[in-house]
Design a protein around this motif. Structure first.
Motif, mmCIF file in Angstrom:
data_model
loop_
_atom_site.group_PDB
_atom_site.id
_atom_site.type_symbol
_atom_site.label_atom_id
_atom_site.label_comp_id
_atom_site.label_asym_id
_atom_site.label_seq_id
_atom_site.Cartn_x
_atom_site.Cartn_y
_atom_site.Cartn_z
ATOM 1 N N THR A 106 0.975 -1.757 0.139
ATOM 2 C CA THR A 106 0.361 0.164 -0.007
ATOM 3 C C THR A 106 0.983 1.021 -0.063
ATOM 4 N N LEU A 107 1.841 1.422 1.018
ATOM 5 C CA LEU A 107 2.709 2.791 0.996
ATOM 6 C C LEU A 107 3.619 2.501 -0.556
ATOM 7 N N GLN A 108 4.111 1.496 -0.766
ATOM 8 C CA GLN A 108 4.381 1.824 -2.797
ATOM 9 C C GLN A 108 3.497 2.223 -3.003
ATOM 10 N N GLY A 109 2.865 1.978 -3.294
ATOM 11 C CA GLY A 109 1.332 2.761 -4.253
ATOM 12 C C GLY A 109 1.180 3.818 -4.329
ATOM 13 N N ILE A 110 1.099 4.313 -2.546
ATOM 14 C CA ILE A 110 0.978 5.790 -2.363
ATOM 15 C C ILE A 110 2.755 6.358 -3.556
ATOM 16 N N ASN A 111 3.284 6.212 -2.755
ATOM 17 C CA ASN A 111 4.954 6.193 -3.447
ATOM 18 C C ASN A 111 5.033 6.395 -4.641
ATOM 19 N N GLN A 112 4.368 5.675 -5.230
ATOM 20 C CA GLN A 112 4.554 5.265 -7.044
ATOM 21 C C GLN A 112 3.664 6.559 -7.672
ATOM 22 N N PHE A 113 2.028 6.336 -7.298
ATOM 23 C CA PHE A 113 1.266 7.172 -8.194
ATOM 24 C C PHE A 113 1.045 8.997 -7.274
ATOM 25 N N TRP A 114 1.375 9.191 -6.706
ATOM 26 C CA TRP A 114 2.053 10.303 -5.685
ATOM 27 C C TRP A 114 3.004 10.853 -6.441
ATOM 28 N N SER A 115 4.533 10.580 -6.704
ATOM 29 C CA SER A 115 5.235 11.415 -6.977
ATOM 30 C C SER A 115 5.524 11.172 -8.624
ATOM 31 N N ARG A 116 6.127 12.150 -8.874
ATOM 32 C CA ARG A 116 6.296 12.560 -10.502
ATOM 33 C C ARG A 116 7.711 13.389 -10.657
ATOM 34 N N ASN A 117 8.468 12.370 -11.347
ATOM 35 C CA ASN A 117 9.872 12.673 -11.381
ATOM 36 C C ASN A 117 10.806 11.371 -12.763
ATOM 37 N N SER A 118 11.324 11.715 -12.901
ATOM 38 C CA SER A 118 12.512 10.772 -14.863
ATOM 39 C C SER A 118 11.828 9.740 -13.850
ATOM 40 N N GLN A 119 11.563 8.971 -12.675
ATOM 41 C CA GLN A 119 11.087 7.320 -13.472
ATOM 42 C C GLN A 119 9.925 6.779 -13.960
ATOM 43 N N ASN A 120 8.999 8.253 -14.080
ATOM 44 C CA ASN A 120 7.651 7.807 -14.430
ATOM 45 C C ASN A 120 7.026 8.901 -14.951
ATOM 46 N N ILE A 121 5.662 9.254 -15.912
ATOM 47 C CA ILE A 121 5.651 9.693 -17.038
ATOM 48 C C ILE A 121 5.421 10.972 -16.161
ATOM 49 N N GLY A 122 5.353 11.364 -15.262
ATOM 50 C CA GLY A 122 4.989 12.928 -14.806
ATOM 51 C C GLY A 122 6.325 13.532 -14.995
ATOM 52 N N LYS A 123 7.389 13.053 -14.421
ATOM 53 C CA LYS A 123 8.835 13.499 -15.133
ATOM 54 C C LYS A 123 8.991 15.001 -13.671
ATOM 55 N N GLY A 124 7.967 15.531 -13.407
ATOM 56 C CA GLY A 124 7.842 16.706 -12.186
ATOM 57 C C GLY A 124 6.965 17.422 -12.321
ATOM 58 N N ILE A 125 7.024 18.746 -11.151
ATOM 59 C CA ILE A 125 6.304 19.286 -11.836
ATOM 60 C C ILE A 125 7.006 20.745 -11.396
ATOM 61 N N ASN A 126 6.259 21.991 -12.055
ATOM 62 C CA ASN A 126 6.870 22.908 -12.772
ATOM 63 C C ASN A 126 6.813 24.255 -11.908
ATOM 64 N N ILE A 127 7.426 24.968 -11.637
ATOM 65 C CA ILE A 127 7.634 25.632 -10.201
ATOM 66 C C ILE A 127 8.093 26.868 -10.557
ATOM 67 N N VAL A 128 7.839 28.069 -11.073
ATOM 68 C CA VAL A 128 8.708 29.503 -11.544
ATOM 69 C C VAL A 128 9.593 29.137 -12.639
ATOM 70 N N SER A 129 8.411 28.722 -13.826
ATOM 71 C CA SER A 129 9.547 28.140 -14.890
ATOM 72 C C SER A 129 10.170 26.921 -14.778
ATOM 73 N N GLU A 130 10.914 26.898 -13.416
ATOM 74 C CA GLU A 130 11.670 25.754 -13.621
ATOM 75 C C GLU A 130 10.949 24.003 -13.240
ATOM 76 N N LEU A 131 11.788 23.024 -13.099
ATOM 77 C CA LEU A 131 10.600 22.034 -13.511
ATOM 78 C C LEU A 131 11.599 20.916 -12.030
ATOM 79 N N TYR A 132 10.919 20.488 -11.156
ATOM 80 C CA TYR A 132 11.473 19.470 -9.794
ATOM 81 C C TYR A 132 10.915 18.356 -9.823
#
Length: 492
Positions: A309-335
């Motif tokens: 269950t915890l793995q699922g939360i971590n996987q689907f609520w993360s956005r980084n280079s390891q998934n399709i999300g890649k990151g979030i844009n903050i002040v024109s920079e990708l985090y």
């Protein structure tokens, strides 16, 4: 303050040494006859403007205070907007004034509760803030915004453009004047750690120095989470990485479909104890069709399901280079954002986890009055089987064998946990309507909901006409930004 002096006769002003006069505005002299300027040494010199006392007075005075009015009593990292798109303050703000004389240097620092230095800088950099009306940014996107959903992609205010109702420009904090000092909460290594501001007593200190003379002013203040206390965020501005700790109150709900019971059976004079087990209800047709025995012993214990269950939360609520999300844009920079969830009895309200087999499949949910997360495998009963004549389900009288689907369970876990998160910042309708894609009570997909996109991201928290493509399913950038917003700090 203005000053006017009227003399009926002659007026003489004599100085034993130098006589200095300066003005922030104009100096106007008028005479009914002549204006004379004499200098026996260097003659008459017209040089650059210097503030009064900047080089004449050896003494100096400073004042320092924390600014908590006009919306500065809370701090959100990067000034991330709230759910409705309203501006948030991105900085701790201090008023600072220097009087009587210029100084050689000014040090600003913030101390932790234990006296260690959280942040320190000498000779603060230039800050220029230009005022604009708050609604200016993104107001076109807000015009047709339904009340129950945010105006994406408006995410972060450009705080330097909207921070203060006055124009503030500072080129040198060592010159006489009044200034505003901004601190965004990051330490000298470019790290922002929200946990350092939860129920803490901090101290801000300025030290002014001139010709070896040091004067210090300090202000103490307390900080605490303003919204929730079950999420922390650590932001690495240099490496463009955000680590989020999410505390959830998951619980053990036991198992269904494995407990046998005994009862008396037979005639009055020939009664006997008979054991009845859940798998006895499985139809003979299903056992013949699937050729697999029922599960009689739990295949995964609670601690194993908890970890999944915890793995699922971590996987689907993360956005980084390891998934399709890649990151979030903050002040024109990708985090890149990495979520690390863990159990905590004082954490986010969360479901109890129930292991299911040999029974009717339950529907996972996370409502205030019913929080259940089902992990099922083996033979399951579908009560609606009579609606599907000539089907395998009908021939087997409602029973089918289902292998455990770990990936699906992880996604469902992240989705159900997400309902309480969305409720916290977006409200009942936003959460329970699956972001306006389902009915609230029956949880049925709306006819207006789209099919899943043929490519790109699939929103974890929305309903679609057809089922998910799990590798493309992810929490939206907007929703993840609001998780960071939940670490909002109150300053007192």
């Amino acid at each position: 303050m203005s000053r006017t002096r009227i003399v009926q006769g002659n007026y003489y002003k004599i100085s034993g040494g130098d006589h200095n006069m300066s003005s922030e505005g104009k100096i106007i002299s008028g005479a009914g006859n002549q204006v004379r300027e004499n200098g026996t040494g260097d003659g008459v010199y017209y040089g650059n403007f210097q503030r009064k006392g900047s080089t004449v007075n050896e003494d100096f005075e400073i004042s320092f205070s924390l600014k908590k009015d006009r919306g500065y009593s809370t701090v959100v990292p990067f000034g991330i907007l709230d759910f409705e798109g309203n501006y948030e303050n991105a900085n701790f703000v201090f008023n600072y004034s220097l009087m009587l004389s210029n100084i050689d240097s000014l040090e600003f620092k913030v101390l932790n509760e234990d006296g260690s230095t959280l942040y320190a800088i000498t000779n603060l950099p230039e800050i220029v803030v230009t005022a604009r009306r708050l609604p200016l940014l993104g107001e076109d996107l807000m015009k047709n915004k339904p009340e129950h959903r945010p105006a994406d992609p408006v995410k972060v205010w450009d705080w330097k453009s909207v921070f203060d109702p006055y124009n503030i420009s500072s080129s040198d904090y060592t010159k006489i004047g009044s200034y505003v000092i901004f601190w965004d909460g990051f330490d000298n290594n470019g790290i922002y750690d929200s946990s350092l501001f939860n129920n803490k007593k901090l101290k801000a200190v300025i030290t002014a120095t001139k010709n070896g003379v040091r004067k210090t002013k300090e202000v103490e203040f307390t900080t605490q989470y303003a919204k929730v206390d079950w999420v922390d965020v650590k932001i690495d501005k240099t490496n463009k990485r955000i680590d989020t700790t999410l505390r959830v109150n998951l619980k053990d709900g036991g198992a269904e479909g494995l407990e046998c019971s005994s009862h008396l059976a037979g005639a009055r004079d020939e009664t006997r104890w008979v054991e009845s087990c859940p798998w006895d209800k499985i139809s003979k047709e299903a056992l013949v069709f699937y050729k697999r025995p029922p599960i009689r012993k739990r295949q995964k214990e609670y601690h194993q399901l908890l970890e999944i269950t915890l793995q699922g939360i971590n996987q689907f609520w993360s956005r980084n280079s390891q998934n399709i999300g890649k990151g979030i844009n903050i002040v024109s920079e990708l985090y890149e954002v990495f979520v690390n969830s863990r159990t905590d009895e004082n954490g986010l309200a969360a479901p109890k986890i129930i292991y299911q087999t040999n029974c009717e499949e339950g529907r996972s949910r996370n409502w205030e009055l019913s929080r259940i997360l089902y992990f099922y495998e083996g033979y399951l009963y579908r009560s609606s089987w009579k609606k599907y004549p000539n089907s395998i389900l009908y021939n087997n009288k409602g029973w089918e064998y289902v292998d455990a689907d770990i990936d699906d369970y992880k996604m469902v876990s992240a989705h159900e946990i997400g309902h309480e998160i969305l409720l916290t910042y977006g409200g009942q309708e936003y959460s329970k309507s699956h972001k306006n894609s389902s009915t609230i009570l029956s949880q049925k997909t709306l006819d207006t909901s789209p099919a899943i996109p043929t490519n790109g991201e699939i929103d974890l928290m929305k309903y679609y006409q057809n089922y998910y493509d799990i590798p493309r399913t992810i929490i939206s950038e907007f929703d993840l930004l609001k998780v960071i917003w939940l670490t909002k700090i109150k300053v007192k």
